[in-house]
Design an enzyme around this catalytic site. Structure first.
Site, PDB file in Angstrom:
ATOM      1  N   ASP A  21      42.205  51.686  42.825  1.00 51.36           N
ATOM      2  CA  ASP A  21      43.225  52.588  43.343  1.00 51.36           C
ATOM      3  C   ASP A  21      42.913  53.004  44.780  1.00 51.36           C
ATOM      4  OD1 ASP A  21      41.028  53.848  42.251  1.00 51.36           O
ATOM      5  OD2 ASP A  21      42.143  55.429  41.246  1.00 51.36           O
ATOM      6  N   ASP A  31      49.235  40.821  46.756  1.00 52.51           N
ATOM      7  CA  ASP A  31      50.649  40.975  47.093  1.00 52.51           C
ATOM      8  C   ASP A  31      50.842  42.118  48.092  1.00 52.51           C
ATOM      9  OD1 ASP A  31      51.437  38.882  45.561  1.00 52.51           O
ATOM     10  OD2 ASP A  31      52.325  40.056  43.948  1.00 52.51           O
ATOM     11  N   TYR A  62      45.511  38.735  31.710  1.00 50.09           N
ATOM     12  CA  TYR A  62      46.536  37.689  31.692  1.00 50.09           C
ATOM     13  C   TYR A  62      46.223  36.597  30.674  1.00 50.09           C
ATOM     14  CZ  TYR A  62      48.458  39.612  36.061  1.00 50.09           C
ATOM     15  OH  TYR A  62      49.021  40.419  37.008  1.00 50.09           O
ATOM     16  N   LYS A  68      37.200  49.051  38.463  1.00 55.40           N
ATOM     17  CA  LYS A  68      37.560  50.383  37.953  1.00 55.40           C
ATOM     18  C   LYS A  68      36.448  50.813  37.004  1.00 55.40           C
ATOM     19  CE  LYS A  68      40.510  53.826  37.807  1.00 55.40           C
ATOM     20  NZ  LYS A  68      40.616  54.739  38.964  1.00 55.40           N
ATOM     21  N   ASP A 109      45.849  40.238  41.674  1.00 53.52           N
ATOM     22  CA  ASP A 109      47.270  39.923  41.764  1.00 53.52           C
ATOM     23  C   ASP A 109      47.994  41.009  42.552  1.00 53.52           C
ATOM     24  OD1 ASP A 109      49.771  38.840  41.389  1.00 53.52           O
ATOM     25  OD2 ASP A 109      49.858  39.205  39.237  1.00 53.52           O
TER      26      ASP A 109
END
Length: 357
Positions: free
Chosen positions: A224, A252, A142, A192, A248
């Site tokens: 994942d 959510d 970001y 990851k 993020d």
């Protein structure tokens, strides 16, 4: 005790839910003998309309001079087509950067009174949901370099740079470990590392820092797999620490398994005690001005502010207890309505919680 609080009313339902949070905070003042001074700090779409920028310097200065900042929600379709550099979301990124807020804490808790609203199977929900996502906030993709260009063959290409420096990873991991120490002492570091070099560095540093916290049980999980485990068995988690993009998405997802996004608060913190506190939901412009919004996430964000920035744990407990008591009484806003309950609007919910304090 006197404290100064920056108030960012935001857009859409923002002013409505912020008003209820202030009513609840005023009830806290009356009960505990405090005095809160509210300082207005426009930000978001309303600031674009009034000042031409999503975060005026005066608003950032106000947030930096106060003991803490409360933010409702910003943005909406009205500003979707404006110049990208001045969209409301840019104001939020600038505020986080300007305040040096690198750690976002998002609790995910299923209130027992709202168990029926949980979308997971009953046998999964009955095991309980109570964990915190600790998300790095001002690094990664970001905040990396973003480029779009035309290649020699005429095809458009784009790239987003995800970069993490050692000190950025170390400081957020320490927040994760410290948060775990205050809870059930289980920390899951999500990365990851089978693909990304930034994640390989993340995992290496997590293992190093774990030596400083021998009481904390550290585990590692690919992002994942973590996304799957959150719906398969969320009870296994106590604290999750991860980088910006992963955090993020996972936070959510966590908001949805607790029954309603309108119930959850978050805090953004840096060095020292000053922080930014907000509900995790958006500005919901479709219901703005209709007295339909759920103010509980905003009110619980105010409780987090009392606990983490203003050193008022008893006052925070009073708000959280009042929310639980009101839910137990059967009052519900539309998003958490269930058979046999009594539906009320935003103002009535806020008033009921204030009275319960």
């Amino acid at each position: 005790m006197e404290k100064r609080i920056a108030i960012i009313r935001g857009d859409g339902i923002g002013p409505e839910i912020m008003a209820q949070a202030q009513i609840v905070l005023d009830a806290v003042c009356e009960k505990f003998g405090h005095h809160f001074i509210y300082e207005e700090a426009p930000m978001g779409g309303n600031a674009v309309d009034a000042f031409g920028v999503p975060l005026p310097q005066s608003s950032l200065d106000t947030c930096l001079s106060c003991d803490a900042a409360l933010l409702s929600a910003i943005g909406g379709p009205k500003w979707d087509s404006i110049e990208p550099s001045i969209r409301p979301e840019k104001g939020l990124l600038a505020l986080r950067g300007g305040m040096g807020l690198y750690a976002n804490l998002r609790p995910a808790q299923l209130f027992s009174q709202l168990a029926d609203a949980c979308p997971l199977r009953t046998d999964i929900a009955e095991k309980g949901i109570d964990f915190v996502v600790v998300r790095e906030l001002i690094g990664g993709a970001y905040f990396g370099e973003h480029k779009t260009w035309t290649q020699e063959n005429g095809e458009t290409a784009a790239s987003d740079l995800m970069i993490y420096r050692e000190h950025e990873i170390r400081r957020i991991l320490k927040v994760g470990f410290e948060t775990a120490m205050k809870r059930r002492k289980k920390l899951c570091s999500v990365d990851k590392a089978n693909v990304l070099d930034s994640s390989k560095l993340w995992r290496k540093l997590a293992k190093e820092i774990a030596a400083e916290y021998p009481e904390v049980e550290l585990s590692h999980m690919y992002v994942d797999n973590c996304a799957m485990q959150l719906v398969r068995d969320p009870s296994q988690f106590d604290v999750i620490v991860t980088e910006n993009l992963f955090g993020d998405i996972l936070s959510d997802e966590a908001s949805q398994i607790t029954g309603s996004i309108g119930m959850l608060p978050s805090s953004s913190q840096g060095e020292g005690t000053r922080g930014l506190y907000e509900p995790i939901h958006g500005s919901a412009p479709d219901i703005a001005g209709k007295d339909l919004a759920n103010p509980i996430g905003m009110i619980l964000a105010a409780a987090m502010m009392l606990r983490y920035s203003l050193d008022m744990p008893a006052e925070a407990d009073a708000i959280e207890s009042a929310v639980s008591k009101v839910l137990e009484s059967g009052l519900r806003t539309g998003d958490i309505m269930a058979p046999g309950m009594t539906q009320v609007g935003c103002k009535a919910m806020g008033q009921a919680i204030a009275e319960a304090i």
